[in-house]
Scaffold this motif. Structure first.
Motif, mmCIF file in Angstrom:
data_model
loop_
_atom_site.group_PDB
_atom_site.id
_atom_site.type_symbol
_atom_site.label_atom_id
_atom_site.label_comp_id
_atom_site.label_asym_id
_atom_site.label_seq_id
_atom_site.Cartn_x
_atom_site.Cartn_y
_atom_site.Cartn_z
ATOM 1 N N ASN A 143 -7.079 -68.889 -79.143
ATOM 2 C CA ASN A 143 -5.904 -68.388 -78.478
ATOM 3 C C ASN A 143 -4.987 -69.335 -77.482
ATOM 4 O O ASN A 143 -3.829 -69.535 -77.443
ATOM 5 C CB ASN A 143 -6.177 -67.540 -77.484
ATOM 6 C CG ASN A 143 -6.540 -65.994 -78.385
ATOM 7 O OD1 ASN A 143 -6.357 -65.994 -79.364
ATOM 8 N ND2 ASN A 143 -7.367 -65.203 -77.566
ATOM 9 N N PRO A 160 -8.113 -58.078 -85.543
ATOM 10 C CA PRO A 160 -8.257 -59.377 -84.727
ATOM 11 C C PRO A 160 -9.862 -59.156 -83.942
ATOM 12 O O PRO A 160 -10.013 -58.220 -83.623
ATOM 13 C CB PRO A 160 -7.222 -59.094 -83.623
ATOM 14 C CG PRO A 160 -6.065 -58.320 -84.259
ATOM 15 C CD PRO A 160 -7.032 -57.395 -84.900
ATOM 16 N N VAL A 193 -10.369 -54.176 -75.978
ATOM 17 C CA VAL A 193 -10.868 -55.537 -75.958
ATOM 18 C C VAL A 193 -12.144 -55.707 -75.517
ATOM 19 O O VAL A 193 -12.389 -55.495 -74.222
ATOM 20 C CB VAL A 193 -9.820 -56.324 -75.155
ATOM 21 C CG1 VAL A 193 -10.261 -57.929 -75.261
ATOM 22 C CG2 VAL A 193 -8.122 -56.401 -75.686
ATOM 23 N N ARG A 230 -5.606 -63.262 -80.737
ATOM 24 C CA ARG A 230 -4.292 -62.587 -80.788
ATOM 25 C C ARG A 230 -3.654 -63.421 -81.951
ATOM 26 O O ARG A 230 -3.371 -64.510 -82.198
ATOM 27 C CB ARG A 230 -3.505 -63.303 -79.335
ATOM 28 C CG ARG A 230 -3.988 -62.677 -78.233
ATOM 29 C CD ARG A 230 -3.064 -63.084 -77.078
ATOM 30 N NE ARG A 230 -3.192 -62.278 -75.763
ATOM 31 C CZ ARG A 230 -2.829 -61.126 -75.569
ATOM 32 N NH1 ARG A 230 -2.081 -60.660 -76.574
ATOM 33 N NH2 ARG A 230 -3.082 -60.413 -74.585
ATOM 34 N N ASN A 287 -1.505 -54.416 -79.769
ATOM 35 C CA ASN A 287 -0.670 -55.713 -79.191
ATOM 36 C C ASN A 287 -1.158 -57.026 -79.835
ATOM 37 O O ASN A 287 -0.495 -58.132 -79.597
ATOM 38 C CB ASN A 287 -0.793 -55.659 -77.684
ATOM 39 C CG ASN A 287 0.741 -56.160 -76.969
ATOM 40 O OD1 ASN A 287 1.732 -55.808 -77.562
ATOM 41 N ND2 ASN A 287 0.652 -56.430 -75.836
ATOM 42 N N TYR A 288 -2.515 -57.038 -80.171
ATOM 43 C CA TYR A 288 -3.209 -58.389 -80.403
ATOM 44 C C TYR A 288 -2.868 -58.613 -81.940
ATOM 45 O O TYR A 288 -3.314 -59.540 -82.328
ATOM 46 C CB TYR A 288 -4.632 -58.172 -80.412
ATOM 47 C CG TYR A 288 -5.053 -58.362 -78.659
ATOM 48 C CD1 TYR A 288 -5.647 -59.353 -78.572
ATOM 49 C CD2 TYR A 288 -4.585 -57.476 -77.685
ATOM 50 C CE1 TYR A 288 -5.953 -60.139 -77.234
ATOM 51 C CE2 TYR A 288 -5.058 -57.790 -76.478
ATOM 52 C CZ TYR A 288 -5.463 -59.043 -76.250
ATOM 53 O OH TYR A 288 -5.864 -59.197 -74.916
#
Length: 526
Positions: A154, A166, A176, A182, A203-204
């Motif tokens: 990352n 991910p 998470v 990411r 979002n990742y």
């Protein structure tokens, strides 16, 4: 498009093997090949350097297949096995052995402390990082060498493709687990997982793609999969000989002297979404103000308490009036006045029509929750996370960690359809089905946005959709309107007025571009 839990995905893998003869080797080969094909098409192989971080489970095995394919095509590949290579089993071990026999560059990392600079250089010089460390099975926080590697990936900011999900994202919740990769691209396998679609996992993921890895449709469309992405369906047409009563009559019980926006937005949004007749029962002292602003609304001035809230004395009149409408909406801007809360309880108990409860109405019924269980007609509740805590007595953090299961349990216990509002709102039904809504944007996190939704849902019912479909399509139209508003004005500064004013545009776009909408908001299949 159906969505699976981690356990359901394991069952699908097992069924694929036992019923269809799709062995672990075949499924892993198909998974690796689908990702390889995407890379070849999207990134290209010539003059590119690929770096794979592979764990010691099946997700790592998928990464090894990808590496084998790239190497066989003449691509430049470096593979780091994260963890003890002796833990590789079955198809993953076979692919590891093949790579060694082919002369590929494969290196084991058990401790990263002495290899950090070497790994950093490999990442810096790579054109694409392929993450196949954990997959969906992670259940505890990332620690040790895995944590160091993820943070390193990352920190450097190279392009990353994750296999299935991910690494570090919980496949059942989207949470998470301490740290997570990411990604710029994620190719999920078989079916999308909950963690691919719920925040923060979504979002990742970067751009999300799906490969069915040769599963037959009877598996990925199985009735046993009770979660699905909220997809658009055709709306009933507006016939030429229609009149205003043809598109639904709804009673809104809303507003107080302190809250004039909520009754206005909810009752007018019903009309803006295609509804027919909007009746607003609101305190007499504010009725003329709302009528002047929304002249299309039929305002029904009501008795009020000394502080400008709806009085319990309204109950009989409103119960009788409800017999002439198709649906009642109770709650927007009512306040938490004790007498008004008693009015809400009385209306919810006695109105024999579908009822949508929002805002302060939710707070009122949460104090006497048993009335929901006894209702014969459909009940719809539209809580945000804070209101969901009042309905369930579960704190926000615990709900956030297990949204789907909390929603399923609550819809059954309360005999109600529930829209859990937020980023990627969830729509839960009493039969256990859950829809994940994937449109909408952060600009919609603004005062009054939820009131617009309370008008949009009954409008879909008024147009002729079945009440269950009306709820999820109302959520969809609301999100689409917000997206159109954001496209026209930008996300910053969007107001409830903007969302409401774009509802006619959303309706027109929805009717004219149904197939296009499926492409925009659903996961692309590769």
């Amino acid at each position: 498009m159906k969505v699976s839990t981690v356990a359901q995905m394991r069952n699908l893998d097992r069924t694929a093997s036992e019923r269809f003869g799709l062995s672990e080797d075949i499924l892993m080969e198909n998974a690796g090949y689908s990702v390889f094909s995407f890379i070849r098409k999207k990134i290209g192989l010539n003059d590119k350097k690929f770096l794979i971080f592979a764990g010691t489970g099946n997700n790592g095995g998928d990464g090894l297949v990808i590496g084998r394919k790239i190497f066989a095509e003449g691509g430049h590949i470096k593979i780091f096995i994260i963890g003890d290579k002796e833990r590789l089993k079955g198809a993953a071990k076979k692919n590891y052995d093949i790579l060694l026999n082919m002369g590929a560059d494969v290196e084991e990392i058990v401790e990263a402390i002495n290899l950090i600079e070497k790994i950093r250089k490999e990442i810096i010089h790579a054109d694409l990082i392929i993450d196949s460390i954990f997959g969906t099975g992670i259940t505890r926080e990332v620690t040790g060498v895995h944590k160091e590697i993820i943070r390193l990936i990352n920190s450097i900011g190279k392009s990353v493709l994750s296999v299935d999900i991910p690494s570090g994202i919980n496949g059942d919740t989207g949470i998470v687990m301490g740290d997570a990769v990411r990604a710029d691209y994620t190719i999920t396998l078989g079916t999308p997982k909950i963690g691919n679609l719920l925040y923060p996992g979504f979002n990742y993921s970067g751009k999300l793609f799906l490969s069915h890895i040769s599963f037959p449709s009877s598996l990925y469309d199985s009735d046993e999969l009770y979660i699905a992405i909220n997809s658009p369906i055709p709306l009933p047409s507006r016939e030429n000989d229609s009149h205003k009563g043809s598109f639904g009559k709804v009673l809104f019980v809303a507003g107080s002297s302190k809250y004039l926006g909520a009754p206005y937005f909810s009752s007018l949004s019903f009309l803006k979404s295609g509804g027919g007749l909007s009746y607003l029962a609101t305190p007499k002292s504010i009725s003329s103000l709302i009528a002047n602003k929304g002249s299309e609304i039929v305002v029904l001035p009501q008795k009020e308490t000394k502080d400008g809230c709806l009085s319990l004395k309204c109950a009989e009149e409103l119960i009788n009036f409800s017999k002439n409408v198709d649906m009642a909406v109770i709650g927007p801007g009512l306040s938490l006045n004790k007498e008004t809360k008693r009015l809400v309880i009385e209306l919810v108990r006695e109105i024999e029509k579908p009822v949508l409860i929002d805002g302060d109405g939710i707070t009122a019924v949460s104090e006497e929750i048993g009335i929901l269980k006894d209702r014969k007609e459909t009940t719809i509740i539209t809580p945000h996370l804070g209101e969901m805590t009042r309905l369930t007595d579960i704190n926000k953090e615990e709900i956030s960690k297990d949204k789907i299961n909390v929603l399923k349990k609550t819809t059954e216990e309360l005999n109600s359809i529930i829209v859990l509002k937020g980023a990627h709102s969830l729509v839960g039904y009493t039969d256990g089905r859950v829809y994940i809504n994937t449109n909408g944007n952060p600009g919609m996190a603004t005062a009054g946005s939820g009131d617009v939704l309370t008008g949009t849902i009954p409008a879909m019912f008024g147009l002729g959709l079945d009440i269950k479909d009306a709820v999820r399509i109302g959520v969809y139209i609301h999100g689409l309107s917000g997206d159109i508003a954001a496209e026209n004005k930008g996300m910053d500064g969007i107001t409830a007025t903007d969302i409401m004013e774009h509802l006619p545009d959303a309706m027109r776009y929805y009717r004219d571009n149904l197939d296009e909408l499926k492409k925009i908001y659903e996961i692309e299949i590769i």
